[in-house]
Design a protein around this motif. Structure first.
Motif, PDB file in Angstrom:
ATOM      1  N   GLY A  93       0.980  -1.085   0.074  1.00  0.00           N
ATOM      2  CA  GLY A  93      -0.077  -0.054   0.193  1.00  0.00           C
ATOM      3  C   GLY A  93       0.857   1.192   0.175  1.00  0.00           C
ATOM      4  N   GLU A  94       0.422   2.339   0.544  1.00  0.00           N
ATOM      5  CA  GLU A  94       1.011   3.524   0.574  1.00  0.00           C
ATOM      6  C   GLU A  94       1.882   3.565   1.934  1.00  0.00           C
ATOM      7  OE1 GLU A  94      -1.767   6.793   0.483  1.00  0.00           O
ATOM      8  OE2 GLU A  94      -2.450   6.448  -1.376  1.00  0.00           O
ATOM      9  N   ASP A  95       2.906   4.634   1.861  1.00  0.00           N
ATOM     10  CA  ASP A  95       3.974   4.721   2.692  1.00  0.00           C
ATOM     11  C   ASP A  95       3.061   5.353   4.059  1.00  0.00           C
ATOM     12  OD1 ASP A  95       5.947   3.768   1.167  1.00  0.00           O
ATOM     13  OD2 ASP A  95       6.579   5.726   0.788  1.00  0.00           O
ATOM     14  N   ILE A  96       3.129   4.774   5.236  1.00  0.00           N
ATOM     15  CA  ILE A  96       2.577   5.072   6.544  1.00  0.00           C
ATOM     16  C   ILE A  96       3.556   6.174   7.341  1.00  0.00           C
ATOM     17  CG2 ILE A  96       0.987   4.567   8.249  1.00  0.00           C
ATOM     18  CD1 ILE A  96      -0.237   3.942   5.605  1.00  0.00           C
ATOM     19  N   CYS A  97       2.766   7.131   7.829  1.00  0.00           N
ATOM     20  CA  CYS A  97       3.717   7.863   8.928  1.00  0.00           C
ATOM     21  C   CYS A  97       2.863   8.380  10.003  1.00  0.00           C
ATOM     22  CB  CYS A  97       4.373   9.283   8.224  1.00  0.00           C
ATOM     23  SG  CYS A  97       5.633   8.723   7.093  1.00  0.00           S
ATOM     24  N   PHE A  98       2.923   8.385  11.082  1.00  0.00           N
ATOM     25  CA  PHE A  98       2.152   8.672  12.371  1.00  0.00           C
ATOM     26  C   PHE A  98       3.052   9.301  13.273  1.00  0.00           C
ATOM     27  CE2 PHE A  98       3.251   4.343  12.668  1.00  0.00           C
ATOM     28  CZ  PHE A  98       3.590   4.290  14.197  1.00  0.00           C
ATOM     29  N   LYS A  99       2.502  10.089  14.128  1.00  0.00           N
ATOM     30  CA  LYS A  99       3.154  10.703  15.295  1.00  0.00           C
ATOM     31  C   LYS A  99       2.506  10.283  16.560  1.00  0.00           C
ATOM     32  CE  LYS A  99       2.407  15.132  15.772  1.00  0.00           C
ATOM     33  NZ  LYS A  99       2.523  16.620  15.490  1.00  0.00           N
ATOM     34  N   ILE A 100       3.382  10.420  17.616  1.00  0.00           N
ATOM     35  CA  ILE A 100       2.950   9.990  19.028  1.00  0.00           C
ATOM     36  C   ILE A 100       3.457  10.844  19.891  1.00  0.00           C
ATOM     37  CG2 ILE A 100       3.173   8.442  20.861  1.00  0.00           C
ATOM     38  CD1 ILE A 100       1.689   6.959  18.359  1.00  0.00           C
ATOM     39  N   GLN A 101       2.270  11.413  20.586  1.00  0.00           N
ATOM     40  CA  GLN A 101       2.219  12.640  21.529  1.00  0.00           C
ATOM     41  C   GLN A 101       2.049  12.302  22.837  1.00  0.00           C
ATOM     42  OE1 GLN A 101       0.113  15.669  19.993  1.00  0.00           O
ATOM     43  NE2 GLN A 101       1.618  16.328  18.287  1.00  0.00           N
ATOM     44  N   PRO A 102       2.973  11.617  23.864  1.00  0.00           N
ATOM     45  CA  PRO A 102       2.436  11.678  25.136  1.00  0.00           C
ATOM     46  C   PRO A 102       2.311  12.703  25.899  1.00  0.00           C
ATOM     47  CG  PRO A 102       4.963  11.305  24.850  1.00  0.00           C
ATOM     48  CD  PRO A 102       4.489  11.303  23.630  1.00  0.00           C
ATOM     49  N   PHE A 103       1.277  12.468  26.959  1.00  0.00           N
ATOM     50  CA  PHE A 103       0.880  13.695  27.636  1.00  0.00           C
ATOM     51  C   PHE A 103       1.706  13.777  28.886  1.00  0.00           C
ATOM     52  CE2 PHE A 103      -3.331  12.699  26.031  1.00  0.00           C
ATOM     53  CZ  PHE A 103      -3.348  13.858  25.038  1.00  0.00           C
ATOM     54  N   LYS A 104       2.466  12.662  29.277  1.00  0.00           N
ATOM     55  CA  LYS A 104       3.364  12.578  30.336  1.00  0.00           C
ATOM     56  C   LYS A 104       4.663  11.761  30.052  1.00  0.00           C
ATOM     57  CE  LYS A 104      -0.428  12.343  33.865  1.00  0.00           C
ATOM     58  NZ  LYS A 104      -0.764  11.784  35.366  1.00  0.00           N
ATOM     59  N   THR A 105       5.703  12.183  30.872  1.00  0.00           N
ATOM     60  CA  THR A 105       6.965  11.493  30.464  1.00  0.00           C
ATOM     61  C   THR A 105       6.964  10.077  30.954  1.00  0.00           C
ATOM     62  OG1 THR A 105       7.723  12.256  32.731  1.00  0.00           O
ATOM     63  CG2 THR A 105       8.087  13.648  30.985  1.00  0.00           C
ATOM     64  N   GLU A 106       5.885   9.290  30.440  1.00  0.00           N
ATOM     65  CA  GLU A 106       5.896   7.730  30.554  1.00  0.00           C
ATOM     66  C   GLU A 106       6.319   6.870  29.215  1.00  0.00           C
ATOM     67  OE1 GLU A 106       5.201   4.513  32.854  1.00  0.00           O
ATOM     68  OE2 GLU A 106       5.022   6.697  33.534  1.00  0.00           O
ATOM     69  N   PRO A 107       7.217   5.954  29.350  1.00  0.00           N
ATOM     70  CA  PRO A 107       7.617   5.319  28.405  1.00  0.00           C
ATOM     71  C   PRO A 107       6.470   4.789  27.341  1.00  0.00           C
ATOM     72  CG  PRO A 107       8.118   4.252  30.141  1.00  0.00           C
ATOM     73  CD  PRO A 107       7.927   5.656  30.647  1.00  0.00           C
ATOM     74  N   TYR A 108       6.597   4.614  26.190  1.00  0.00           N
ATOM     75  CA  TYR A 108       5.450   3.690  25.241  1.00  0.00           C
ATOM     76  C   TYR A 108       6.400   3.058  24.406  1.00  0.00           C
ATOM     77  CZ  TYR A 108       6.726   7.245  21.777  1.00  0.00           C
ATOM     78  OH  TYR A 108       7.301   8.296  21.067  1.00  0.00           O
ATOM     79  N   THR A 109       5.725   1.997  23.982  1.00  0.00           N
ATOM     80  CA  THR A 109       6.617   1.053  23.074  1.00  0.00           C
ATOM     81  C   THR A 109       5.736   0.867  21.987  1.00  0.00           C
ATOM     82  OG1 THR A 109       6.914  -0.329  25.202  1.00  0.00           O
ATOM     83  CG2 THR A 109       7.101  -1.650  23.016  1.00  0.00           C
ATOM     84  N   VAL A 110       6.712   0.790  20.678  1.00  0.00           N
ATOM     85  CA  VAL A 110       5.973   0.547  19.387  1.00  0.00           C
ATOM     86  C   VAL A 110       6.645  -0.511  18.993  1.00  0.00           C
ATOM     87  CG1 VAL A 110       5.841   1.667  17.204  1.00  0.00           C
ATOM     88  CG2 VAL A 110       6.042   3.188  19.196  1.00  0.00           C
ATOM     89  N   SER A 111       5.708  -1.497  18.651  1.00  0.00           N
ATOM     90  CA  SER A 111       6.230  -3.031  18.081  1.00  0.00           C
ATOM     91  C   SER A 111       5.456  -3.183  16.536  1.00  0.00           C
ATOM     92  CB  SER A 111       5.849  -3.998  19.163  1.00  0.00           C
ATOM     93  OG  SER A 111       4.659  -4.169  19.067  1.00  0.00           O
ATOM     94  N   VAL A 112       6.638  -3.728  15.775  1.00  0.00           N
ATOM     95  CA  VAL A 112       6.093  -4.271  14.387  1.00  0.00           C
ATOM     96  C   VAL A 112       6.151  -5.559  14.314  1.00  0.00           C
ATOM     97  CG1 VAL A 112       6.170  -3.649  12.136  1.00  0.00           C
ATOM     98  CG2 VAL A 112       6.796  -1.988  13.739  1.00  0.00           C
ATOM     99  N   LYS A 113       5.152  -6.266  13.859  1.00  0.00           N
ATOM    100  CA  LYS A 113       5.292  -7.775  13.579  1.00  0.00           C
ATOM    101  C   LYS A 113       4.351  -8.063  12.219  1.00  0.00           C
ATOM    102  CE  LYS A 113       1.718  -8.973  16.680  1.00  0.00           C
ATOM    103  NZ  LYS A 113       1.199 -10.049  17.782  1.00  0.00           N
ATOM    104  N   ARG A 114       4.773  -9.024  11.498  1.00  0.00           N
ATOM    105  CA  ARG A 114       4.260  -9.469  10.428  1.00  0.00           C
ATOM    106  C   ARG A 114       3.110 -10.574  10.659  1.00  0.00           C
ATOM    107  NH1 ARG A 114       4.871  -8.973   4.927  1.00  0.00           N
ATOM    108  NH2 ARG A 114       7.334  -8.139   5.312  1.00  0.00           N
ATOM    109  N   GLN A 115       1.911 -10.308   9.916  1.00  0.00           N
ATOM    110  CA  GLN A 115       0.827 -11.470   9.852  1.00  0.00           C
ATOM    111  C   GLN A 115       0.707 -11.970   8.566  1.00  0.00           C
ATOM    112  OE1 GLN A 115      -2.703 -10.114  11.303  1.00  0.00           O
ATOM    113  NE2 GLN A 115      -3.663 -12.247  11.470  1.00  0.00           N
TER     114      GLN A 115
END
Length: 418
Positions: A93-115
């Protein structure tokens, strides 16, 4: 112009600050990825804002109407706020871009896996193939008409309401303008629901079930009151709508657009070649039956069938004999000179029975039910069966009975016409 991180398969990224991510599609085609997708999951213990980034910020640069609609939806779409987000990315498909804006200084995890096999894509593809093949049959089904009305009412409520109120709109131009607006609004709501499906089902499940139940029952009641399609024009339009929907499902059910185009083209060609192929198969079956040797099948007649066939063939043969005797080329004087009873022959040719009532009565008295001949045969058979061995008595009795019948039965009243 943004400094974004490029996502790769099997990536697991942990960050605390605001950042953007992009996945660049692989331009090399592989058929094993025709139903494969990448699942991007963002998790955090605190709330964060997920904001898609569109490469085409100006909708005037859109090449198709579909791209313009997607761009317009993205402009009005508000960023999602949650603690967990799932993104399904098609392989080609098309190239995908997104932005993550946390409200607090708390770590978040971005994981990628293939189905490798996405069940949703496979379901859409199979549903499109099925709908395309059986569109003509389903358009004439009453049950499928009611089911389509319920689905349309639940998915596109504004379109269903407009179709219900069509009779109150005098001008066709006004109707089509309103229909276009209703479809655009319905597509926007469908997009919003698809993006928030997990959140809505988790937080507002009772409201969703109530909406589905109420709208489904109301749609069924309206369709039942309207009745199924009866005119050939409406059935044809419904068939074309089903085929168009099938092509959309096929296109959305694969990740490689070229495969979708090939399947749609093959489906269209099969529709066009159905009549020549059907005619060729019919001619082939006729030729096969013509050249193939037929096996003789022998069927034994029952006693009732044997009697009915005897009566029918006797009547037919007597009528043929009368027709032959009425022919002008028949040598009537020669036949009369050789007959013992010319007067009776003339009555037979004119339509009288070939056996007189006196002969029928005499035959019944001699050989009919309750006659002396039948009683004598019955008592002799019983006496012989009591004396002979039980194992051989039946066969011997039948043979002796047949021989005796041939010797004793005579037909003194049979009439010979010639």
């Amino acid at each position: 112009g943004r400094n974004c991180s490029f996502l790769q398969e099997t990536d697991v990224i942990q960050k605390q600050d605001e950042s953007c991510y992009c996945y660049v599609q692989n331009r090399t085609l592989h058929l094993q990825y025709v139903w494969s997708t990448l699942q991007v999951e963002v998790n955090s213990r605190e709330m964060f804002r997920f904001e898609p980034i569109s490469e085409k910020s100006n909708c005037r640069n859109s090449e198709t109407v579909f791209e313009f609609a997607v761009c317009a939806v993205q402009i009005f779409w508000k960023p999602e706020t949650s603690t967990e987000t799932f993104i399904s990315i098609k392989q080609y498909g098309e190239d995908i871009c997104f932005k993550i804006q946390p409200f607090k200084t708390e770590p978040y995890t971005v994981s990628v896996k293939r189905q490798m096999l996405d069940g949703k894509l496979l379901f859409l593809f199979v549903a499109g193939i099925f709908l395309s093949h059986f569109a003509n049959t389903l358009s004439r089904s009453t049950k499928f008409f009611y089911l389509s009305g319920i689905i349309l009412g639940v998915v596109a409520l504004l379109v269903f309401v407009l179709l219900t109120l069509k009779r109150f709109i005098p001008r066709h131009s006004t109707f089509w303008i309103l229909m276009s607006g209703c479809w655009m609004s319905s597509l926007y709501f469908i997009y919003c629901f698809k993006e928030n499906m997990h959140w809505l089902w988790a937080e507002h499940r009772s409201y969703l079930l109530g909406y589905f139940l109420a709208v489904g029952i109301t749609s069924f009641a309206i369709c039942y009151q309207h009745g199924p399609l009866t005119t050939e024009l409406s059935i044809t339009l419904f068939t074309w709508t089903l085929q168009l929907t099938a092509f959309v499902l096929i296109y959305c059910g694969v990740t490689i657009p070229q495969v979708a185009y090939a399947v749609i083209a093959a489906s269209l060609c099969s529709k066009g070649l159905s009549y020549p192929l059907g005619a060729a198969c019919h001619i082939g079956r006729k030729m096969k039956n013509h050249f193939q040797s037929k096996k003789l099948v022998f069927k034994c007649l029952t006693e009732e069938e044997y009697r009915e066939q005897g009566e029918t063939e006797t009547i037919r043969a007597l009528e043929e004999l009368r027709s032959f005797c009425r022919n002008p080329d028949f040598p009537s004087w020669l036949a009369v000179s050789k007959l013992q009873s010319p007067h009776r022959f003339a009555d037979f040719v004119l339509g009288s029975p070939h056996v007189s009532p006196a002969e029928i009565k005499a035959y019944d008295e001699e050989y009919g039910i309750g006659s002396f001949f039948l009683e004598e045969q019955l008592f002799e058979t019983r006496a012989e069966s009591e004396q002979d061995d039980p194992d051989n008595s039946i066969h011997e009795e039948d043979e002796e009975g047949e021989d005796e019948m041939h010797e004793r039965i005579s037909f003194p009243y049979a009439t010979e016409l010639l």
